[in-house]
Design a protein around this motif. Structure first.
Motif, PDB file in Angstrom:
ATOM      1  N   LEU A 170      -3.921  -1.835   0.368  1.00  0.00           N
ATOM      2  CA  LEU A 170      -2.680  -1.482  -0.332  1.00  0.00           C
ATOM      3  C   LEU A 170      -1.634  -0.993   0.660  1.00  0.00           C
ATOM      4  O   LEU A 170      -0.441  -1.283   0.501  1.00  0.00           O
ATOM      5  CB  LEU A 170      -2.948  -0.396  -1.383  1.00  0.00           C
ATOM      6  CG  LEU A 170      -3.953  -0.694  -2.482  1.00  0.00           C
ATOM      7  CD1 LEU A 170      -3.872   0.350  -3.576  1.00  0.00           C
ATOM      8  CD2 LEU A 170      -3.719  -2.069  -3.059  1.00  0.00           C
ATOM      9  N   GLY A 171      -2.092  -0.262   1.660  1.00  0.00           N
ATOM     10  CA  GLY A 171      -1.154   0.249   2.652  1.00  0.00           C
ATOM     11  C   GLY A 171      -0.489  -0.865   3.438  1.00  0.00           C
ATOM     12  O   GLY A 171       0.732  -0.870   3.611  1.00  0.00           O
ATOM     13  N   LEU A 198       2.293  -1.196  -0.557  1.00  0.00           N
ATOM     14  CA  LEU A 198       2.292  -0.634  -1.907  1.00  0.00           C
ATOM     15  C   LEU A 198       2.132   0.876  -1.901  1.00  0.00           C
ATOM     16  O   LEU A 198       2.617   1.553  -2.792  1.00  0.00           O
ATOM     17  CB  LEU A 198       1.156  -1.244  -2.737  1.00  0.00           C
ATOM     18  CG  LEU A 198       1.389  -2.657  -3.272  1.00  0.00           C
ATOM     19  CD1 LEU A 198       0.138  -3.158  -3.978  1.00  0.00           C
ATOM     20  CD2 LEU A 198       2.556  -2.644  -4.232  1.00  0.00           C
ATOM     21  N   THR A 199       1.409   1.389  -0.912  1.00  0.00           N
ATOM     22  CA  THR A 199       1.122   2.826  -0.879  1.00  0.00           C
ATOM     23  C   THR A 199       1.360   3.362   0.525  1.00  0.00           C
ATOM     24  O   THR A 199       1.488   2.609   1.491  1.00  0.00           O
ATOM     25  CB  THR A 199      -0.338   3.117  -1.260  1.00  0.00           C
ATOM     26  OG1 THR A 199      -1.202   2.442  -0.348  1.00  0.00           O
ATOM     27  CG2 THR A 199      -0.642   2.670  -2.676  1.00  0.00           C
ATOM     28  N   HIS A 249       0.554   2.552 -14.703  1.00  0.00           N
ATOM     29  CA  HIS A 249      -0.369   3.673 -14.841  1.00  0.00           C
ATOM     30  C   HIS A 249      -0.150   4.673 -13.712  1.00  0.00           C
ATOM     31  O   HIS A 249      -0.185   5.885 -13.924  1.00  0.00           O
ATOM     32  CB  HIS A 249      -1.808   3.161 -14.830  1.00  0.00           C
ATOM     33  CG  HIS A 249      -2.827   4.221 -15.082  1.00  0.00           C
ATOM     34  ND1 HIS A 249      -2.985   4.821 -16.310  1.00  0.00           N
ATOM     35  CD2 HIS A 249      -3.736   4.791 -14.259  1.00  0.00           C
ATOM     36  CE1 HIS A 249      -3.963   5.716 -16.223  1.00  0.00           C
ATOM     37  NE2 HIS A 249      -4.421   5.721 -14.993  1.00  0.00           N
ATOM     38  N   TYR A 250       0.077   4.173 -12.510  1.00  0.00           N
ATOM     39  CA  TYR A 250       0.557   5.003 -11.404  1.00  0.00           C
ATOM     40  C   TYR A 250       1.972   4.552 -11.092  1.00  0.00           C
ATOM     41  O   TYR A 250       2.222   3.358 -10.898  1.00  0.00           O
ATOM     42  CB  TYR A 250      -0.320   4.835 -10.162  1.00  0.00           C
ATOM     43  CG  TYR A 250      -1.768   5.186 -10.386  1.00  0.00           C
ATOM     44  CD1 TYR A 250      -2.132   6.478 -10.733  1.00  0.00           C
ATOM     45  CD2 TYR A 250      -2.754   4.229 -10.242  1.00  0.00           C
ATOM     46  CE1 TYR A 250      -3.455   6.800 -10.941  1.00  0.00           C
ATOM     47  CE2 TYR A 250      -4.083   4.546 -10.446  1.00  0.00           C
ATOM     48  CZ  TYR A 250      -4.438   5.828 -10.799  1.00  0.00           C
ATOM     49  OH  TYR A 250      -5.740   6.141 -11.002  1.00  0.00           O
ATOM     50  N   ARG A 251       2.895   5.503 -11.051  1.00  0.00           N
ATOM     51  CA  ARG A 251       4.295   5.162 -10.856  1.00  0.00           C
ATOM     52  C   ARG A 251       4.738   5.511  -9.437  1.00  0.00           C
ATOM     53  O   ARG A 251       4.058   6.274  -8.757  1.00  0.00           O
ATOM     54  CB  ARG A 251       5.149   5.928 -11.874  1.00  0.00           C
ATOM     55  CG  ARG A 251       4.756   5.554 -13.274  1.00  0.00           C
ATOM     56  CD  ARG A 251       5.521   6.339 -14.310  1.00  0.00           C
ATOM     57  NE  ARG A 251       5.451   5.636 -15.586  1.00  0.00           N
ATOM     58  CZ  ARG A 251       6.192   4.595 -15.911  1.00  0.00           C
ATOM     59  NH1 ARG A 251       7.082   4.133 -15.054  1.00  0.00           N
ATOM     60  NH2 ARG A 251       6.060   4.003 -17.079  1.00  0.00           N
ATOM     61  N   PRO A 252       5.861   4.966  -9.005  1.00  0.00           N
ATOM     62  CA  PRO A 252       6.338   5.260  -7.643  1.00  0.00           C
ATOM     63  C   PRO A 252       6.455   6.755  -7.418  1.00  0.00           C
ATOM     64  O   PRO A 252       7.006   7.475  -8.256  1.00  0.00           O
ATOM     65  CB  PRO A 252       7.710   4.591  -7.615  1.00  0.00           C
ATOM     66  CG  PRO A 252       7.607   3.490  -8.603  1.00  0.00           C
ATOM     67  CD  PRO A 252       6.696   3.986  -9.689  1.00  0.00           C
ATOM     68  N   GLY A 253       5.922   7.207  -6.308  1.00  0.00           N
ATOM     69  CA  GLY A 253       5.926   8.624  -5.990  1.00  0.00           C
ATOM     70  C   GLY A 253       4.673   9.342  -6.452  1.00  0.00           C
ATOM     71  O   GLY A 253       4.369  10.438  -5.971  1.00  0.00           O
ATOM     72  N   ASP A 254       3.950   8.734  -7.375  1.00  0.00           N
ATOM     73  CA  ASP A 254       2.707   9.349  -7.855  1.00  0.00           C
ATOM     74  C   ASP A 254       1.672   9.406  -6.743  1.00  0.00           C
ATOM     75  O   ASP A 254       1.651   8.563  -5.850  1.00  0.00           O
ATOM     76  CB  ASP A 254       2.124   8.535  -9.021  1.00  0.00           C
ATOM     77  CG  ASP A 254       2.825   8.839 -10.338  1.00  0.00           C
ATOM     78  OD1 ASP A 254       3.751   9.662 -10.331  1.00  0.00           O
ATOM     79  OD2 ASP A 254       2.441   8.240 -11.356  1.00  0.00           O
ATOM     80  N   LYS A 255       0.810  10.396  -6.852  1.00  0.00           N
ATOM     81  CA  LYS A 255      -0.313  10.501  -5.945  1.00  0.00           C
ATOM     82  C   LYS A 255      -1.523   9.837  -6.600  1.00  0.00           C
ATOM     83  O   LYS A 255      -1.830  10.097  -7.761  1.00  0.00           O
ATOM     84  CB  LYS A 255      -0.605  11.980  -5.679  1.00  0.00           C
ATOM     85  CG  LYS A 255      -1.739  12.252  -4.726  1.00  0.00           C
ATOM     86  CD  LYS A 255      -1.886  13.767  -4.545  1.00  0.00           C
ATOM     87  CE  LYS A 255      -3.217  14.119  -3.942  1.00  0.00           C
ATOM     88  NZ  LYS A 255      -4.369  13.596  -4.688  1.00  0.00           N
ATOM     89  N   LEU A 256      -2.163   8.961  -5.867  1.00  0.00           N
ATOM     90  CA  LEU A 256      -3.396   8.355  -6.378  1.00  0.00           C
ATOM     91  C   LEU A 256      -4.497   9.414  -6.387  1.00  0.00           C
ATOM     92  O   LEU A 256      -4.382  10.436  -5.717  1.00  0.00           O
ATOM     93  CB  LEU A 256      -3.820   7.183  -5.495  1.00  0.00           C
ATOM     94  CG  LEU A 256      -2.933   5.937  -5.510  1.00  0.00           C
ATOM     95  CD1 LEU A 256      -3.558   4.842  -4.652  1.00  0.00           C
ATOM     96  CD2 LEU A 256      -2.730   5.435  -6.927  1.00  0.00           C
ATOM     97  N   LEU A 305       4.340   3.652  -3.427  1.00  0.00           N
ATOM     98  CA  LEU A 305       5.679   3.454  -2.881  1.00  0.00           C
ATOM     99  C   LEU A 305       6.565   2.615  -3.776  1.00  0.00           C
ATOM    100  O   LEU A 305       7.690   2.969  -4.068  1.00  0.00           O
ATOM    101  CB  LEU A 305       5.586   2.770  -1.513  1.00  0.00           C
ATOM    102  CG  LEU A 305       5.178   3.655  -0.352  1.00  0.00           C
ATOM    103  CD1 LEU A 305       5.142   2.827   0.919  1.00  0.00           C
ATOM    104  CD2 LEU A 305       6.167   4.795  -0.210  1.00  0.00           C
ATOM    105  N   SER A 306       6.073   1.470  -4.199  1.00  0.00           N
ATOM    106  CA  SER A 306       6.977   0.473  -4.755  1.00  0.00           C
ATOM    107  C   SER A 306       7.163   0.651  -6.252  1.00  0.00           C
ATOM    108  O   SER A 306       6.339   1.238  -6.938  1.00  0.00           O
ATOM    109  CB  SER A 306       6.423  -0.923  -4.504  1.00  0.00           C
ATOM    110  OG  SER A 306       5.234  -1.068  -5.219  1.00  0.00           O
ATOM    111  N   GLU A 307       8.257   0.140  -6.725  1.00  0.00           N
ATOM    112  CA  GLU A 307       8.457   0.049  -8.154  1.00  0.00           C
ATOM    113  C   GLU A 307       7.429  -0.918  -8.722  1.00  0.00           C
ATOM    114  O   GLU A 307       7.120  -1.920  -8.090  1.00  0.00           O
ATOM    115  CB  GLU A 307       9.855  -0.507  -8.447  1.00  0.00           C
ATOM    116  CG  GLU A 307      10.981   0.340  -7.912  1.00  0.00           C
ATOM    117  CD  GLU A 307      11.233   1.562  -8.763  1.00  0.00           C
ATOM    118  OE1 GLU A 307      10.761   1.573  -9.910  1.00  0.00           O
ATOM    119  OE2 GLU A 307      11.879   2.498  -8.270  1.00  0.00           O
TER     120      GLU A 307
END
Lengths: 235, 235
Positions: free
Chosen positions: B53-54, B58-59, B22-29, B70-72
């Motif tokens: 998460l940080g 993960l982020t 739903h959120y992909r790598p590089g996406d902004k939460l 960050l992660s795949e």
DNA sequence: GGAAATTTGTGCGTATGTATC
DNA sequence: CGATACATACGCACAAATTTC
């Protein structure tokens, strides 16, 4: 000048006091209320500092009881960005390196393959000893391709840091591509250098580091003293 | 039943949404303010979840910009680190397991702490031997809280798989919180079970697995024969 | 054994600073 | 420059676990 947050300064102070032996493994730190008074800050600010020590694996909090300094062996986090100096600094211990050999020589078969070089291509080899608080914790050997880094040996001698020497060669960042781990027992030579008995348990890691373009730039072996180091893989 | 803090449930939800793509790598939460509204909590509570998460890698938060993934997704769900875990405890490449003991007993201090249980709480213990081509390569011991899983021992006996037994108990998914590795030498008992000499090098891993709400459900040790196994951590 | 005090954990509210857009 | 968004810091209240009496 970068402004340092209050909680970070407090965390650094506590890490120093742990490193200096003022608080020893198993000791209970002062309560959050006491630390608040001592540093003249809100309890939440102290908690932010203590949270940092906790995530670094330096302390462990027990609700109702207190915050306790963890015992050795030191955790050594392994992951995408492994920096020996940085890890031990975060863990509140004093890191040092002792250079054993610095040389340039033809690569052997394994080294050439790991670094994607032609057979026998010239490589720089850096061998040394890592110490924490004066105690040897690891032996290492790092192998770099010689051609792209003509001055690497001098930079390594000067900085005693792989990260800084590579930075001087224009490598701003690098990441670990893979790490292989296995257990060994110490050879006579290793035991002598590490100050342990022959046959003592050794955790050997073999790693390949890449620059940001994916080019292999370091092929490293590290032999950790099993009794003094625990590696942590954080998911 | 252990009560789950709100921030932990929020962290688990966000981790699920990252894992599901739903959120992909590089996406902004969404912003902290938006997440506060969505979950109906104070911004600090969201921040506590994002901090988790940080630290899990993960982020990554950028002041003034946002929090970015960050992660795949595969790194979290079936990715390299988790595959590493599955290789360890699930015998993905190990053709056989032999059960040594299955029992329920009071937990010791370490076990209770690792599983966040009251001291002495009842736990299921699964000890066994992993073999490759008929040769023992590892000893393992998995400890589970007994209270939530009344039929776990029977399920383990039937499936000989931790994942399948936990699935039968209603645990759809679980993740590894951390893995610790160090080198040891084989004790007499271990040497006998593994068919090696006393004092032979052993690679010991200690891991804690959590369910999706962050509750610890497995505390596992594995002792690998150093001469027969190399672990690979691929970043 | 039980009540009270202590100590960490969680959560909310507010204000202000700093980097980014 | 203004608006947005994360970072830091203070304060209050209560919950949960432990220790003390």
């Amino acid at each position: 000048m970068p402004k340092t947050p209050v909680w970070r300064a407090i965390a650094a102070t506590l890490m120093d006091e742990i490193a200096s032996g003022h608080y020893r493994p198993g000791d209970k730190l002062p309560t959050e209320a006491e630390l608040s008074t001592r540093f003249g800050v809100n309890r939440h600010t102290v908690r932010r500092a203590l949270a940092e020590l906790g995530t670094l694996g330096l302390t462990h909090a027990r609700r109702g009881a207190g915050v306790f300094v963890l015992s050795e062996p030191t955790d050594y986090r392994i992951g995408k960005r492994v920096r020996f100096h940085q890890n031990l600094t975060e863990a509140g211990r004093l890191p040092a390196k002792r250079i054993l050999t610095l040389q340039t020589r033809p690569s052997d078969k394994d080294e050439a393959e790991a670094l994607a070089l032609p057979p026998g291509a010239s490589v720089h080899v850096y061998e040394g000893l890592s110490l924490a608080d004066g105690t040897p914790v690891a032996l290492f050997r790092s192998v770099f391709p010689a051609q792209p880094f003509p001055n690497l040996l001098a930079d390594l001698q000067f900085h005693q840091s792989v990260t800084k020497a590579l930075a001087a060669a224009g490598i701003e960042d690098y990441t670990r591509a893979s790490t292989r781990l296995t257990a060994k027992t110490a050879t006579a030579t290793q035991a002598l250098q590490l100050g342990i008995s022959e046959g003592a348990p050794i955790l050997r890691t073999v790693a390949i580091n890449h620059d940001t373009t994916g080019r292999p730039i370091e092929y490293g072996h590290t032999w950790f003293v099993g009794d003094r180091i625990t590696l942590v893989v954080a998911d």
